[in-house]
Design an enzyme around this catalytic site. Structure first.
Site, mmCIF file in Angstrom:
data_model
loop_
_atom_site.group_PDB
_atom_site.id
_atom_site.type_symbol
_atom_site.label_atom_id
_atom_site.label_comp_id
_atom_site.label_asym_id
_atom_site.label_seq_id
_atom_site.Cartn_x
_atom_site.Cartn_y
_atom_site.Cartn_z
ATOM 1 N N ASP A 406 0.842 -1.187 0.000
ATOM 2 C CA ASP A 406 0.000 0.000 0.000
ATOM 3 C C ASP A 406 0.882 1.244 0.000
ATOM 4 O OD1 ASP A 406 -2.677 1.218 0.339
ATOM 5 O OD2 ASP A 406 -1.829 1.911 2.235
ATOM 6 N N GLU A 435 1.539 0.200 -5.037
ATOM 7 C CA GLU A 435 1.060 1.485 -5.535
ATOM 8 C C GLU A 435 2.251 2.437 -5.626
ATOM 9 O OE1 GLU A 435 -3.368 2.260 -4.001
ATOM 10 O OE2 GLU A 435 -1.913 2.152 -2.382
#
Length: 711
Positions: A406, A435
């Protein structure tokens, strides 16, 4: 007038900064630095700076100040306790106190239990053992300080299933904390639990190696998967919901695990299941959260277990879930959140080594690139070690097949490289993705693990937001349109995405197509179905269904790695809620009734997956292969058409034509070669067996349709 309180702070290993009221300044002053035991620390130099209403003192010592002691700065008649300040964020501190041992945390045996914690700035450490989680009083044992700021103790006896907390005297106060390396916790993570992990070892089914471009990822939240009243699953919202077979929906179609197998996905990507903070484990159905608020990284979230009161049950049930998925041929990717913690002020990190684990701006303010109040400082050696130790633990203990990071753009590149290299040594086929957003954290651009630096970490994959946005429109503007919903200007970028974003015609993002995670929706932002309700609200539902299905076809036929958001195949809706991280179940649940309602569309996606898995032409491994075998075809506006040729060494289909018509008109495309063309995808159907044959030089493609044929 505000009273200025004297204070002293260690900012370097050999420097203390102090502020005292200007009215206490005298021509002749007395300054001494002493340990609490009375020993004097030799001072080399003192620099004064008058900054009304204070005097700033910079005190440099002859030698480095040794951690592990309380220090008092004696200034004339003042006695200023020395606080450990920004020194913990200096490179000298990092190098001096870096500990490379593998014994941090709790080590249980039937004859003794050892506790080891890295706390270089603490001056005293103790552990308290509690027989029950609800006990307020327990047995307290002191630690001994070792080299590198490590504290340890070994307590004889069998302490299995006892609970514990640490007490640390640091910054002249006592803090109570749970070991960051703790493997099991009580309800809501209030105490650690001593467990015999050997009791929970399982025989895991070792799945064959799956190369990245061969993967089909299905992202799902543990609770969403089974909580729907018509899921047919007994253990709703729990790990065990993934272990049930022969579950049926209201009208008798497959749900749950059997459905995942039938759909044909190779990996499930599970939203965070480490212990997180926003759901009361005693009342798990009263609150909902995705889990991006981590508290304990080695321990398992209790709200997904059938008995959160017993710290062992969550371990057992999670392992049972993973083994069952493996037995059914599905690998498991964990979504991990090493970019921030839930509440930094009350985190165990901050209680154990204040100021060390988080990133700060130059002005001394806490960095907030994550947008949730804190950024974990991955570049610091003991933070990096913690992340690596944790990832290795999940691979070795739980047999995890991959990690989704994340907000990976918060990471420094060096940490990403080390993760890349060291985890591959354990599991060569471990799937790493993240990400890569460029967030405003205080690292230079060239040191961030962002998508623009993807070439620096070639075996880590990135969510391809560029491809996502040209398919559906920007995620930041709900009425912005992409290829599927009315924007004909995106054709070139769509083709680039279909070719793995490796620089087919435009500037490439990636060194190889497997770095590209191709998706059009995930847990975050609007689902595509909801997005279409904003961008094309006046269109009939049937037309929006065609748009949506066209987008899924783009994702599943693109070079790279396809990623599906659970329920995407049956037009998942969150009732227009964009950020549903804490919305109730009726917003977030996987609606199994829709699966039955749109069973033809589910079959379309299922057959797309089967076609991709059967034909390596859609899973090319290199930039060179893509450039060699893919040629664009001339096409009208708002149409992407390309020819894949000379595939005889790669695929059983030698020549393939793929056409994606994003327009609302039937279009005519000239075929590259004469002869028979076998149609395998048309307006309604996907099939591995030809649907029919055409021999014309041109083909007509209906609006909002993917069409594929081969020779």
């Amino acid at each position: 007038m505000e009273t200025i309180k004297p204070c002293a702070e260690m900012i370097k290993l050999n420097e203390i900064k102090a502020s005292v009221p200007i009215d206490s300044y005298q021509q002749e002053i007395s300054i001494e630095l002493k340990r609490a035991d009375g020993e004097t620390v030799p001072i080399q130099h003192v620099h004064f700076s008058l900054e009304n209403p204070v005097v700033q003192l910079s005190i440099q010592t002859m030698n480095n100040i040794e951690m592990g002691y309380n220090y008092i700065l004696h200034y004339n008649h003042e006695q200023l306790p020395v606080i450990i300040g920004e020194v913990v964020r200096t490179r000298d501190f990092d190098n001096l106190y870096y500990y490379d041992g593998d014994d941090l945390g709790v080590c249980y045996t039937k004859t003794s239990t050892s506790f080891t914690v890295w706390a270089p700035t603490a001056t005293e450490v103790q552990v308290t053992l509690f027989e029950k989680a609800t006990d307020n009083k327990g047995l307290r044992f002191p630690f001994t300080r070792k080299a590198k700021g490590v504290w340890t103790t070994t307590i004889p006896g069998d302490w299995e299933n006892w609970c514990f907390t640490y007490q640390l005297y640091t910054q002249h106060v006592w803090n109570e904390a749970v070991d960051p390396y703790v493997q099991a916790v009580t309800v809501n993570g209030e105490k650690g639990v001593i467990v015999d992990m050997e009791k929970y070892q399982v025989t895991d089914y070792l799945l064959p190696v799956v190369e990245k471009q061969d993967a089909i990822i299905y992202e799902v939240h543990i609770r969403d998967f089974s909580i729907h009243p018509h899921s047919g699953i007994k253990h709703k919202g729990k790990f065990l919901g993934f272990t049930e077979t022969k579950t049926k929906g209201k009208k008798g179609t497959k749900t749950g695990l059997d459905y995942l197998v039938e759909l044909g996905v190779t990996h499930v990507e599970l939203l965070p299941l480490h212990d997180f903070g926003s759901v009361d484990e005693m009342n798990p159905n009263q609150h909902y959260n995705w889990g991006y608020d981590p508290i304990h990284y080695f321990a398992v979230e209790g709200s997904y277990s059938t008995n959160p009161l017993d710290g062992r049950v969550r371990i057992k049930e999670l392992k049972q879930m993973i083994v069952t998925l493996h037995e059914h041929g599905i690998k498991v990717i964990l979504d991990v959140v090493f970019n921030h913690v839930y509440i930094w002020e009350s985190s165990d990190f901050e209680k154990i080594v204040p100021g060390y684990y988080f990133r700060y701006e130059e002005n001394g303010e806490m960095a907030n690139g994550t947008g949730v109040g804190n950024d974990i400082a991955s570049e610091r050696k003991m933070v990096r070690k913690f992340i690596l130790d944790c990832l290795k633990y999940w691979v070795r203990e739980y047999k995890i097949d991959g990690f989704r990071f994340d907000l990976m753009g918060i990471f420094d590149l060096e940490t990403a490289r080390i993760i890349e290299n060291e985890l591959k040594d354990i599991r060569p086929d471990l799937f790493l993705l993240g990400e890569g957003w460029d967030l405003p954290t205080p690292l230079p651009f060239w040191e961030k693990a962002t998508i623009k630096n993807a070439r620096e970490i070639p075996t880590i994959s990135f969510f391809n937001d560029r491809f996502r946005d040209v398919i559906r429109g920007s995620s930041f503007h709900k009425t912005d349109r992409g290829f599927i919903n009315g924007n004909k200007e995106t054709v070139g970028e769509v083709l680039e995405g279909l070719c793995g974003s490796i620089g087919f015609q435009n500037e490439g993002l990636f060194t190889n197509p497997a770095q590209s995670i191709n998706y059009m929706e995930c847990h975050d932002n609007y689902t595509v179905w909801d997005k279409l309700s904003f961008t094309n609200e006046k269109e009939e539902e049937n037309l929006r269904r065609k748009m949506h299905r066209l987008g899924t076809a783009l994702v599943l036929l693109a070079q790279g790695v396809p990623f599906l958001h659970a329920g995407q195949e049956f037009f998942r809706t969150k009732q227009g809620v964009e950020n549903s991280y804490n919305s109730p179940d009726f917003i977030n649940q996987l609606d199994w009734d829709r699966k039955e309602q749109f069973k033809k569309d589910v079959m379309y996606v299922k057959n797309l997956i089967a076609l991709r898995k059967a034909h390596p032409a859609f899973r090319l491994k290199t930039k060179a292969e893509i450039k060699k075998h893919i040629q664009p075809l001339q096409a009208p506006d708002h149409v992407v058409a390309y020819h894949m040729n000379d595939l005889y060494e790669i695929d059983s289909w030698n020549n393939i034509v793929v056409i994606h018509n994003g327009s609302w008109s039937t279009v005519e495309i000239s075929l590259p070669y004469p002869g028979q063309w076998h149609i395998v995808i048309d307006e309604e159907t996907v099939s591995l067996i030809p649907l029919y044959i055409v021999e014309d030089e041109k083909i007509h493609v209906k609006p909002l349709t993917t069409m594929m044929m081969f020779q």
